[in-house]
Design a protein around this motif. Structure first.
Motif, PDB file in Angstrom:
ATOM      1  N   GLU A  12      -5.346  -0.670   8.563  1.00 29.50           N
ATOM      2  CA  GLU A  12      -4.030  -0.579   9.196  1.00 29.50           C
ATOM      3  C   GLU A  12      -2.911  -0.925   8.230  1.00 29.50           C
ATOM      4  O   GLU A  12      -1.855  -0.288   8.224  1.00 29.50           O
ATOM      5  N   ARG A  13      -3.145  -1.947   7.386  1.00 31.47           N
ATOM      6  CA  ARG A  13      -2.115  -2.347   6.427  1.00 31.47           C
ATOM      7  C   ARG A  13      -1.854  -1.228   5.420  1.00 31.47           C
ATOM      8  O   ARG A  13      -0.710  -0.942   5.076  1.00 31.47           O
ATOM      9  N   GLY A  14      -2.925  -0.602   4.935  1.00 27.88           N
ATOM     10  CA  GLY A  14      -2.763   0.494   3.992  1.00 27.88           C
ATOM     11  C   GLY A  14      -2.047   1.675   4.608  1.00 27.88           C
ATOM     12  O   GLY A  14      -1.225   2.329   3.950  1.00 27.88           O
ATOM     13  N   LEU A  15      -2.344   1.958   5.869  1.00 31.59           N
ATOM     14  CA  LEU A  15      -1.688   3.063   6.559  1.00 31.59           C
ATOM     15  C   LEU A  15      -0.198   2.801   6.723  1.00 31.59           C
ATOM     16  O   LEU A  15       0.637   3.700   6.530  1.00 31.59           O
ATOM     17  N   LEU A 112       4.034 -11.354   1.279  1.00 26.82           N
ATOM     18  CA  LEU A 112       3.358 -12.489   0.659  1.00 26.82           C
ATOM     19  C   LEU A 112       2.077 -11.999  -0.006  1.00 26.82           C
ATOM     20  O   LEU A 112       1.248 -11.347   0.627  1.00 26.82           O
ATOM     21  N   ILE A 113       1.943 -12.314  -1.290  1.00 22.95           N
ATOM     22  CA  ILE A 113       0.793 -11.891  -2.070  1.00 22.95           C
ATOM     23  C   ILE A 113      -0.153 -13.079  -2.223  1.00 22.95           C
ATOM     24  O   ILE A 113       0.237 -14.129  -2.729  1.00 22.95           O
ATOM     25  N   ASN A 114      -1.384 -12.908  -1.794  1.00 24.23           N
ATOM     26  CA  ASN A 114      -2.377 -13.976  -1.851  1.00 24.23           C
ATOM     27  C   ASN A 114      -2.540 -14.487  -3.278  1.00 24.23           C
ATOM     28  O   ASN A 114      -2.733 -13.713  -4.218  1.00 24.23           O
ATOM     29  N   SER A 115      -2.473 -15.812  -3.437  1.00 23.73           N
ATOM     30  CA  SER A 115      -2.568 -16.424  -4.767  1.00 23.73           C
ATOM     31  C   SER A 115      -3.894 -16.104  -5.453  1.00 23.73           C
ATOM     32  O   SER A 115      -3.943 -15.912  -6.671  1.00 23.73           O
ATOM     33  N   GLY A 147       0.699  -1.865  -2.444  1.00 16.72           N
ATOM     34  CA  GLY A 147       0.688  -2.099  -1.007  1.00 16.72           C
ATOM     35  C   GLY A 147      -0.139  -3.277  -0.562  1.00 16.72           C
ATOM     36  O   GLY A 147      -0.451  -3.419   0.630  1.00 16.72           O
ATOM     37  N   GLU A 148      -0.507  -4.146  -1.506  1.00 18.63           N
ATOM     38  CA  GLU A 148      -1.257  -5.340  -1.131  1.00 18.63           C
ATOM     39  C   GLU A 148      -0.298  -6.390  -0.565  1.00 18.63           C
ATOM     40  O   GLU A 148       0.906  -6.318  -0.742  1.00 18.63           O
TER      41      GLU A 148
END
Length: 380
Positions: A12-15, A112-115, A147-148
């Motif tokens: 879903e996030r990628g879409l 927010l990008i996971n550390s 898109g991450e």
């Protein structure tokens, strides 16, 4: 919440990201990556191809730094004719929150990008041992343009209160643990053998009381009334009983005799050392009581607040206390921010441990859930 079928490799996030940038030239996608620190932040701007639009620069954490960032974004947007602006940052402790909230008010979405993902991304670029602010910005930006990351949705209302109260509670619990360790350290010097902790030691020596030290009321009263073994060996059981009663504590004659006998067994420390340590012990005990009182107040407030949320149904689950439910609610936040339970599971940093390939199709059977990378609670 139900998990519906989707048609993208990254779900879903990628879409959602594909829909956001669909039909937009990569040169007109502006990526703003920030490496967050306590007193300043490093910013780098590049387009969707990874071509740097504005080299890394620093901004302070005051209003002036925020204005500088906004002006730089506006200038880069005009220069690149950007149709989409992506802003990404690591959820570094609580330091990112104020800046991210102000960006949302622009309005400008924040990712927010996971550390852990940033660390892994540096590794993919053969930078395992190279960590600088510009390098981190580059790693964040690379993930951002692919898109991450997760959209930042700050806690509000009851969930904001739960979040902040639970953070303070957890801090106080750590202080409580430190003070308890300090109390034990005092007692080890004042009265060797009064406290015996750990299974190996308790198997070797017989504790004064079988009950755990912090659950034993008699020992809790003793270290407040008379922890000094030099005084204890000079007392009769009736005298120790009277000393307890003077402080409105209860003690039986048999227990008093056991305590005195244990004092007589001890290899007594230097009286001057015992005297100063007894003084320090009483200070730490008073401080511990204050901290524990504050923890109890915070836990009551958390329990009252969580009762006003859908999470209250978790209180009926065996093994979960009201405080644990409140703490989970504080970490997860508003359930309305999620469309299915898998999103909560993913953001927790947990993975199913599934390892299927070829003829090995066990669907996770026999593998436990593991925690690969905790997504800091501040980001939840």
């Amino acid at each position: 919440m139900s998990k519906k079928r989707i048609s993208h490799l990254r779900g879903e996030r990628g879409l959602a990201f594909a829909d956001l940038i669909r039909g937009i030239p990569s040169e007109q996608i502006l990526c703003v990556s920030l490496d967050i620190s306590k007193y300043f932040h490093v910013v780098m701007m590049h387009n969707g191809l990874g071509e740097i639009v504005k080299p890394a620069f620093e901004i302070d954490f005051y209003r002036s730094g925020f204005d500088q960032l906004c002006q730089a974004i506006d200038q880069a947007r005009a220069e690149t004719q950007a149709q989409v602006v992506l802003i990404g940052m690591e959820p570094t402790s609580h330091y990112f929150e104020n800046l991210a909230r102000h960006l949302l008010q622009q309005p400008q979405p924040v990712t927010l990008i996971n550390s852990f993902a940033v660390k892994q991304n540096r590794g993919q670029q053969l930078m395992h041992r190279e960590k600088t602010d510009p390098v981190d910005c580059g790693a964040i930006g690379d993930l951002l343009r692919r898109g991450e990351g997760t959209p930042y949705k700050p806690a509000t209302g009851i969930y904001l209160q739960l979040q902040q109260l639970d953070r303070v509670r957890l801090g106080k619990v750590k202080i409580e643990g430190m003070l308890k360790n300090q109390v034990i350290a005092h007692l080890d010097r004042i009265f060797p053998g009064l406290v015996i902790l750990g299974k190996p030691a308790r198997e070797r020596y017989t504790p004064l009381f079988q009950v755990n030290f912090w659950q034993c009321k008699t020992l809790q009263y003793l270290i407040r009334v008379c922890p000094n073994p030099h005084r204890l060996i000079q007392m009769q059981p009736e005298q120790l009983v009277q000393a307890f009663r003077a402080q409105n504590y209860r003690l039986g004659r048999k227990s008093a005799a056991k305590i005195i006998a244990r004092a007589q067994m001890a290899l007594l420390p230097e009286p001057q050392l015992v005297a100063i340590r007894c003084e320090l012990l009483q200070h730490d005990l008073r401080l511990l009581e204050v901290v524990q009182t504050h923890i109890a107040e915070l836990e009551q407030r958390l329990t009252d607040l969580v009762a006003q949320t859908p999470f209250q149904v978790w209180s009926q689950l065996k093994g979960l206390s009201d405080v644990q439910v409140a703490s989970l609610a504080a970490a997860i936040g508003d359930p309305g921010n999620y469309t299915h339970a898998g999103q909560i599971f993913r953001r927790s940093g947990l993975v199913s441990g599934r390892n299927d390939s070829g003829n090995r199709q066990r669907k996770g059977q026999g593998n436990s859930i593991v925690k690969v990378a905790m997504f800091i609670c501040a980001a939840l």
